[in-house]
Design a protein around this motif. Sequence first.
Motif, mmCIF file in Angstrom:
data_model
loop_
_atom_site.group_PDB
_atom_site.id
_atom_site.type_symbol
_atom_site.label_atom_id
_atom_site.label_comp_id
_atom_site.label_asym_id
_atom_site.label_seq_id
_atom_site.Cartn_x
_atom_site.Cartn_y
_atom_site.Cartn_z
ATOM 1 N N CYS A 25 10.316 23.207 13.920
ATOM 2 C CA CYS A 25 10.021 21.626 14.453
ATOM 3 C C CYS A 25 10.493 20.438 15.091
ATOM 4 O O CYS A 25 11.120 20.413 16.215
ATOM 5 C CB CYS A 25 8.460 22.284 14.756
ATOM 6 S SG CYS A 25 7.271 23.325 15.516
ATOM 7 N N ALA A 69 13.585 21.352 16.750
ATOM 8 C CA ALA A 69 13.776 20.835 18.498
ATOM 9 C C ALA A 69 13.257 19.497 18.584
ATOM 10 O O ALA A 69 13.800 19.329 19.921
ATOM 11 C CB ALA A 69 12.346 21.924 18.002
ATOM 12 N N LYS A 105 12.263 27.619 18.978
ATOM 13 C CA LYS A 105 12.461 28.009 20.364
ATOM 14 C C LYS A 105 12.181 28.294 21.508
ATOM 15 O O LYS A 105 11.878 27.738 22.371
ATOM 16 C CB LYS A 105 13.979 28.349 20.377
ATOM 17 C CG LYS A 105 15.193 28.335 19.423
ATOM 18 C CD LYS A 105 16.374 29.115 18.436
ATOM 19 C CE LYS A 105 17.726 28.874 17.708
ATOM 20 N NZ LYS A 105 18.951 28.852 18.220
ATOM 21 N N ARG A 106 11.455 29.352 21.604
ATOM 22 C CA ARG A 106 10.835 29.450 22.904
ATOM 23 C C ARG A 106 9.769 28.959 22.960
ATOM 24 O O ARG A 106 9.155 28.268 24.332
ATOM 25 C CB ARG A 106 10.517 31.504 22.443
ATOM 26 C CG ARG A 106 9.792 31.954 23.664
ATOM 27 C CD ARG A 106 9.277 33.461 23.232
ATOM 28 N NE ARG A 106 8.560 33.796 21.691
ATOM 29 C CZ ARG A 106 8.541 34.149 21.396
ATOM 30 N NH1 ARG A 106 9.577 34.484 20.962
ATOM 31 N NH2 ARG A 106 7.884 33.981 20.028
ATOM 32 N N VAL A 107 8.648 28.463 22.423
ATOM 33 C CA VAL A 107 7.994 27.786 22.488
ATOM 34 C C VAL A 107 8.390 26.288 22.657
ATOM 35 O O VAL A 107 7.552 26.025 23.730
ATOM 36 C CB VAL A 107 6.577 27.730 21.150
ATOM 37 C CG1 VAL A 107 5.735 26.177 20.963
ATOM 38 C CG2 VAL A 107 6.147 28.931 20.599
ATOM 39 N N SER A 108 9.542 25.869 22.146
ATOM 40 C CA SER A 108 9.329 24.189 22.504
ATOM 41 C C SER A 108 10.614 24.392 23.261
ATOM 42 O O SER A 108 10.812 23.147 24.176
ATOM 43 C CB SER A 108 10.523 24.147 21.367
ATOM 44 O OG SER A 108 11.384 24.746 21.237
ATOM 45 N N GLY A 109 10.928 25.907 23.806
ATOM 46 C CA GLY A 109 12.098 25.485 25.433
ATOM 47 C C GLY A 109 13.447 24.752 24.972
ATOM 48 O O GLY A 109 14.153 24.641 25.477
ATOM 49 N N VAL A 110 13.341 25.146 23.685
ATOM 50 C CA VAL A 110 15.271 24.192 23.002
ATOM 51 C C VAL A 110 16.082 24.794 21.840
ATOM 52 O O VAL A 110 15.462 25.871 21.350
ATOM 53 C CB VAL A 110 14.797 23.100 22.209
ATOM 54 C CG1 VAL A 110 15.751 22.144 21.579
ATOM 55 C CG2 VAL A 110 13.830 21.785 23.238
ATOM 56 N N ASP A 111 17.018 25.492 22.883
ATOM 57 C CA ASP A 111 18.010 26.036 21.738
ATOM 58 C C ASP A 111 18.625 25.120 20.728
ATOM 59 O O ASP A 111 19.771 24.641 20.628
ATOM 60 C CB ASP A 111 18.968 26.990 22.974
ATOM 61 C CG ASP A 111 19.810 27.317 21.875
ATOM 62 O OD1 ASP A 111 19.246 28.759 20.805
ATOM 63 O OD2 ASP A 111 20.792 27.881 22.434
ATOM 64 N N ASP A 163 2.793 32.881 17.919
ATOM 65 C CA ASP A 163 3.621 31.498 18.860
ATOM 66 C C ASP A 163 2.360 29.878 19.141
ATOM 67 O O ASP A 163 2.244 29.290 19.488
ATOM 68 C CB ASP A 163 3.702 32.161 20.813
ATOM 69 C CG ASP A 163 4.363 32.337 20.383
ATOM 70 O OD1 ASP A 163 5.355 32.500 19.470
ATOM 71 O OD2 ASP A 163 4.852 32.953 21.996
ATOM 72 N N SER A 222 3.123 26.427 18.474
ATOM 73 C CA SER A 222 2.630 25.717 19.499
ATOM 74 C C SER A 222 1.228 24.175 18.839
ATOM 75 O O SER A 222 1.922 22.976 18.641
ATOM 76 C CB SER A 222 1.557 26.353 20.383
ATOM 77 O OG SER A 222 2.271 27.442 21.152
#
Length: 329
Positions: free
Chosen positions: A195, A198, A267-273, A310, A314
């Motif tokens: 996190c 991210a 990556k999915r939860v944060s939207g950051v790759d 998730d 979060s």
Amino acid sequence: MSVLVTGGAGYIGSHMVLELVEAGERVVVLDDLSTGFDEAVPREAVLVRGDAGDQDLVARLIGEYGIDAIAHFAAKIVVPESVADPLGYYLANTGKTRNLIEASVRAGVRHMIFSSTAAVYGDVTANPVSEDLTPAPVSPYGRSKLVSEWMLADTAVAHDLNHVILRYFNVAGADPAGRIGQSTPRATHLIKVACQTALGQHPVLEVFGTDYPTPDGSCVRDFIQVSDLARAHVAALAHLRAGGGCLTLNCGYGKGFSVLEVVAAVKRVSGVDFPVKLSPRRAGDPAAIVADASRIRALLDWQPRYDDLDVIVSQALAWEKRLAQQSAA
């Protein structure tokens, strides 16, 4: 009656304190604040700065506050660090626990909840892991906790000190209301570090080991949300106060996620790759370990509330954002 929580200003201990306070318990926190934070302790609890291995201090607190139960969290917990500093780990996790047990016996305390770890099982060959599996720890951290378990078991035979040993799997997440979370700046917990990455606090996330005998080559772990774990401690306390006997119980959800699956979830939860660096294995890390959690559900009637990766991610991400905002203020 009051509960003494050693390490109650730390990550898991502070969540236990919060649960106890909300249940109306009188709580005394003993913490040296080497890794804990005084602001993590609810104002309804008494915070005493000191060492859990200080027998005179522990005896004074037991007498002054009418302590009838102790939840012992204070410990060192980083596996690679234990490999580099085994004597430091045996002092912190075994020697000081021995002192705490002796002080408890002398003062007539009857109940103790001990924070142990799945690391006592070592590099297991089959999952899920039952409490009946013979422990075979592969790190000084795991061994230091196992010796403490043995001391408790032997003490229970000789004295009137019943205990519940809770073997944690991988603890993650934060208080759902956002009041407390994992605050240690250099903590090595995977979800916390992912996190932070991210959020741009690390340039890259390092994944240790991609050649394990697992589906994707990375380690597999059973992640348990921290408030669920704290409620397991409260259930253990109720068991002991009701006259229940000594127990050793796994604390996990009974399902595993690989390191790479956790990275994908962040990556999915944060939207950051964010970038990931694949590195060699670390010493002391087993390939896969997942809890058989049927015993704790049956004996303590414990039911998790946050058994969703998730959701856990979060919570952790929200807490890291809050810490970042506080440091920027």
